[in-house]
Design an enzyme around this catalytic site. Structure first.
Site, PDB file in Angstrom:
ATOM      1  CG  ASN A  70      -1.910  -1.134   1.200  1.00 57.77           C
ATOM      2  OD1 ASN A  70      -2.556  -1.379   0.197  1.00 57.77           O
ATOM      3  ND2 ASN A  70      -2.031  -1.827   2.324  1.00 57.77           N
ATOM      4  CB  CYS A  79      -3.658  -5.501  -5.271  1.00 58.84           C
ATOM      5  SG  CYS A  79      -3.940  -3.904  -6.071  1.00 58.84           S
ATOM      6  CG  ASN A  81      -8.694  -2.801 -10.487  1.00 58.49           C
ATOM      7  OD1 ASN A  81      -9.308  -3.539 -11.239  1.00 58.49           O
ATOM      8  ND2 ASN A  81      -9.280  -1.814  -9.833  1.00 58.49           N
ATOM      9  CG  ASN A 156      -7.871  -7.060   0.612  1.00 61.40           C
ATOM     10  OD1 ASN A 156      -8.918  -7.637   0.312  1.00 61.40           O
ATOM     11  ND2 ASN A 156      -7.286  -6.225  -0.218  1.00 61.40           N
ATOM     12  CD  GLU A 207      -7.157   0.269  -2.568  1.00 60.84           C
ATOM     13  OE1 GLU A 207      -7.174  -0.873  -3.045  1.00 60.84           O
ATOM     14  OE2 GLU A 207      -6.880   1.273  -3.240  1.00 60.84           O
ATOM     15  NE  ARG A 208      -5.589  -3.458   4.594  1.00 56.66           N
ATOM     16  CZ  ARG A 208      -5.255  -4.744   4.758  1.00 56.66           C
ATOM     17  NH1 ARG A 208      -5.411  -5.311   5.944  1.00 56.66           N
ATOM     18  NH2 ARG A 208      -4.803  -5.467   3.759  1.00 56.66           N
ATOM     19  CB  SER A 218      -9.772  -6.731  -3.321  1.00 59.24           C
ATOM     20  OG  SER A 218      -9.368  -5.515  -2.754  1.00 59.24           O
TER      21      SER A 218
END
Length: 277
Positions: A70, A79, A81, A156, A207-208, A218
């Site tokens: 990240n 992930c 994409n 995730n 998104e985290r 995701s």
């Protein structure tokens, strides 16, 4: 980094519907990425900028192994994409139409979908509290959080809210509050879903480890699974994110995601940048 490449470090910039990535191909050597380098690269002013960084490595039982970071330097097991973007790159460069890609989520299948689209099986959703994970035993279809969200694991954690108007949600305010909620010991991605019909949803994403993003594979899978579990949609839906459209199909063998990708440019990180301040 143990050793700074004397000529710099090549990278690719890619995106899927505006969900953007720096991709480093380390198949010819060792993985050069550290959490500190990921944070520096993720800075959109002083680095390159990305939602996630992905590293490609060799794997004896798959076409490649993928590791995801990240923007804050933390690791992510999945992930979607970025997996599709790298799958498209490998399809284009190898001529293969079906791939096996190893991630912390396990081996994911990817394939040519025609019309410039790429399809990836993100695996079966994780629906038990301890798989996601949550901090205590509870029913994942109705969390004890204001707004009655759904918890889903896609490698995730995800927390999905259903709202009347996704455009009205203040992502910058609600996102970090939920990301760090004590029910999610590993933090969580946050989705706000407006159901448009049995086969269509509108999705906005926090998104985290990154923040507001135009798209997330995701998150799109988790939102589609949550909507189907609630009986609000069928298991195959069109997901409208800020950056475009993804097709999500929750099948018996996993959650398949189909959509476009873009390879924007290639670059080289300079030795001076890699050496740090």
């Amino acid at each position: 980094m143990d050793q700074i490449p004397p000529l710099g470090l090549p990278f690719m910039k890619m995106h899927g519907l505006g969900n953007d990535f720096v991709v480093i191909d380390a198949r010819a050597g060792r993985n050069p990425v550290t959490a500190a380098l990921a944070r520096a690269l993720g800075d959109r002013h002083c680095g390159v900028g990305f939602d996630q960084l992905a590293v490609i490595e060799t794997d004896p039982q798959a076409d490649a192994r993928l590791t995801f970071y990240n923007a804050d330097g933390s690791l992510s097991a999945a992930c979607g994409n970025a997996t599709r973007c790298i799958a498209r790159h490998l399809i284009d460069t190898t001529g293969k139409t079906h791939l096996r890609l190893r991630t912390e989520r396990g081996i994911l299948l990817a394939e040519e979908a025609g019309g410039g689209l790429t399809r990836v099986n993100m695996g079966a959703p994780m629906l038990r509290w301890d798989e996601i994970p949550l901090s205590a035993v509870m029913e994942t279809l109705h969390l004890p959080i204001a707004g009655d969200p759904v918890a889903t694991g896609m490698g995730n954690p995800h927390c999905t809210f259903f709202v009347a108007d996704a455009e009205a949600v203040d992502l910058a305010a609600r996102g970090p509050e939920i990301e760090h909620h004590p029910l999610f010991p590993a933090r969580t991605n946050v989705e706000f879903v407006q159901v448009l019909g049995r086969d269509s949803i509108r999705l906005r994403i926090w998104e985290r480890g990154t923040g507001v993003t135009l798209a997330s594979g995701s998150c799109s899978c988790a939102a589609a699974v949550a909507a189907a579990r609630r009986g609000l949609t069928d298991r195959r839906v069109t997901v409208h994110v800020d950056g475009g459209v993804l097709e999500i199909d929750w099948r018996e063998d996993g959650v398949w995601m189909t959509g476009p990708t873009a390879h924007v440019f290639d670059g080289v990180l300079t030795p001076a940048f890699l050496a740090g301040p």
